[in-house]
Design a protein around this motif. Sequence first.
Motif, mmCIF file in Angstrom:
data_model
loop_
_atom_site.group_PDB
_atom_site.id
_atom_site.type_symbol
_atom_site.label_atom_id
_atom_site.label_comp_id
_atom_site.label_asym_id
_atom_site.label_seq_id
_atom_site.Cartn_x
_atom_site.Cartn_y
_atom_site.Cartn_z
ATOM 1 N N LEU A 185 0.826 -1.205 0.000
ATOM 2 C CA LEU A 185 0.000 0.000 0.000
ATOM 3 C C LEU A 185 0.866 1.264 0.000
ATOM 4 O O LEU A 185 0.616 2.206 -0.761
ATOM 5 N N PHE A 186 1.875 1.293 0.853
ATOM 6 C CA PHE A 186 2.745 2.465 0.946
ATOM 7 C C PHE A 186 3.493 2.694 -0.370
ATOM 8 O O PHE A 186 3.550 3.819 -0.886
ATOM 9 N N ILE A 187 4.086 1.642 -0.889
ATOM 10 C CA ILE A 187 4.914 1.781 -2.089
ATOM 11 C C ILE A 187 4.050 2.113 -3.300
ATOM 12 O O ILE A 187 4.433 2.947 -4.141
ATOM 13 N N LEU A 188 2.893 1.472 -3.410
ATOM 14 C CA LEU A 188 2.010 1.750 -4.540
ATOM 15 C C LEU A 188 1.539 3.200 -4.522
ATOM 16 O O LEU A 188 1.465 3.855 -5.574
ATOM 17 N N ALA A 189 1.209 3.714 -3.338
ATOM 18 C CA ALA A 189 0.785 5.112 -3.239
ATOM 19 C C ALA A 189 1.898 6.049 -3.703
ATOM 20 O O ALA A 189 1.639 7.054 -4.385
ATOM 21 N N ARG A 190 3.153 5.732 -3.351
ATOM 22 C CA ARG A 190 4.273 6.571 -3.796
ATOM 23 C C ARG A 190 4.502 6.439 -5.292
ATOM 24 O O ARG A 190 4.807 7.429 -5.967
ATOM 25 N N LEU A 191 4.346 5.222 -5.818
ATOM 26 C CA LEU A 191 4.518 5.033 -7.258
ATOM 27 C C LEU A 191 3.466 5.803 -8.050
ATOM 28 O O LEU A 191 3.760 6.368 -9.108
ATOM 29 N N THR A 208 16.935 1.051 -20.313
ATOM 30 C CA THR A 208 16.330 -0.272 -20.185
ATOM 31 C C THR A 208 15.436 -0.305 -18.951
ATOM 32 O O THR A 208 15.531 0.568 -18.080
ATOM 33 N N PRO A 209 14.544 -1.300 -18.851
ATOM 34 C CA PRO A 209 13.705 -1.391 -17.642
ATOM 35 C C PRO A 209 14.513 -1.449 -16.358
ATOM 36 O O PRO A 209 14.118 -0.857 -15.343
ATOM 37 N N THR A 210 15.652 -2.153 -16.390
ATOM 38 C CA THR A 210 16.498 -2.213 -15.194
ATOM 39 C C THR A 210 17.067 -0.848 -14.847
ATOM 40 O O THR A 210 17.102 -0.448 -13.676
ATOM 41 N N GLN A 211 17.514 -0.111 -15.849
ATOM 42 C CA GLN A 211 18.051 1.226 -15.621
ATOM 43 C C GLN A 211 16.971 2.185 -15.143
ATOM 44 O O GLN A 211 17.222 3.029 -14.273
ATOM 45 N N ARG A 212 15.771 2.058 -15.688
ATOM 46 C CA ARG A 212 14.671 2.910 -15.228
ATOM 47 C C ARG A 212 14.340 2.639 -13.769
ATOM 48 O O ARG A 212 14.086 3.564 -12.987
ATOM 49 N N PHE A 213 14.365 1.358 -13.389
ATOM 50 C CA PHE A 213 14.093 1.014 -11.996
ATOM 51 C C PHE A 213 15.199 1.528 -11.079
ATOM 52 O O PHE A 213 14.918 2.073 -10.006
ATOM 53 N N ARG A 214 16.435 1.383 -11.491
ATOM 54 C CA ARG A 214 17.562 1.745 -10.632
ATOM 55 C C ARG A 214 17.747 3.249 -10.501
ATOM 56 O O ARG A 214 18.007 3.752 -9.395
ATOM 57 N N MET A 218 13.753 3.861 -7.996
ATOM 58 C CA MET A 218 14.272 3.628 -6.651
ATOM 59 C C MET A 218 14.677 4.906 -5.918
ATOM 60 O O MET A 218 14.412 5.022 -4.705
ATOM 61 N N PRO A 219 15.314 5.892 -6.552
ATOM 62 C CA PRO A 219 15.614 7.133 -5.804
ATOM 63 C C PRO A 219 14.379 7.809 -5.235
ATOM 64 O O PRO A 219 14.461 8.506 -4.216
ATOM 65 N N GLN A 220 13.214 7.587 -5.863
ATOM 66 C CA GLN A 220 11.977 8.177 -5.367
ATOM 67 C C GLN A 220 11.338 7.348 -4.255
ATOM 68 O O GLN A 220 10.427 7.823 -3.575
ATOM 69 N N LEU A 221 11.818 6.109 -4.082
ATOM 70 C CA LEU A 221 11.201 5.204 -3.111
ATOM 71 C C LEU A 221 12.020 5.014 -1.845
ATOM 72 O O LEU A 221 11.531 4.392 -0.893
#
Length: 302
Positions: A185-191, A208-214, A218-221
């Motif tokens: 719930l917490f992470i989804l709300a932030r996403l 790439t998807p991995t680069q977008r995640f990293r 992730m810096p926003q989470l």
Amino acid sequence: MRARTLREQEGRAGLALISPTLIITLVVVVLPLLWAIMLAFQDSRLINIRRVGVFGHYTLENFSYVVSEPGFWSALVNTLVYTVAGTALSIAIGLVTALALRDKFKGRTLVRASILIPYVAPVVAVTFLWETMLNPQYGIVNSWLSEPIAFLTQARGEFLGLQVPVALLTVIAFEAWRYFPFAFLFILARLQALPAELDEAAVVDGATPTQRFRFVIMPQLWRIIALLSVLRFVFTFTKFDDVYLLTGGGAGTEVVSVRVYNFLTARDDIGASAAQAIVLAIFLVVFLAIYLRFFAGGERDQ
């Protein structure tokens, strides 16, 4: 003079508004805490509880007793392993689930709602479900295995040539499964609050998807994950009902909160039970102080 009178009136009005909260906190939190501390320093048992008072005989014997009692340090280690592993797994599963259910698809609302079932279901019901599924005689999980495993009553088992704590790993898995919706719930709300332009810009730049995640997600989470970590650590460190309902603290799964209960019910030793609870609280305060000193402070400086 008039300004001073106005400030005094505002102060009295503010005190009147918060007084119900102060009274409830005093009655529900402060007084029971002081009573528990007083019991921890006295030889108080169920048979003489009426004779225990503020001016009783204070001693440190309860603390020396619970610390030197066999099983204390192993229970503390179990508590730390259970807390750290359960917290990390629940947040990791919540993160993966939130990322998987982030984008729109048919039936997304229904799937998101079903994710919350482990968290909102009564603990007695879900522990009974796990006990039934993991039963070595008729459980559905053991029907898939070549040899049955007593997941909740077997302290040690061999896996890939290594001795692993079977029951402890099982209660850790239950902890992660039951409370990952909280992290979800917490992470989804932030996403959902992340600017779509950042992700779109990363796609345009060929990430790439991995680069977008990293580098984008992730810096926003990190801050919400840090908050989840401390919340889940506190909740899990003092957790009692899950472990007790699954294993009763047996098979190498005894945690400190279960020892508090056993001192109180099996031995009728109220003083030792209170002392054990105070020791548990001290360890928790130490870990929270370390977190606030080295992690929360760094976040404020950013």
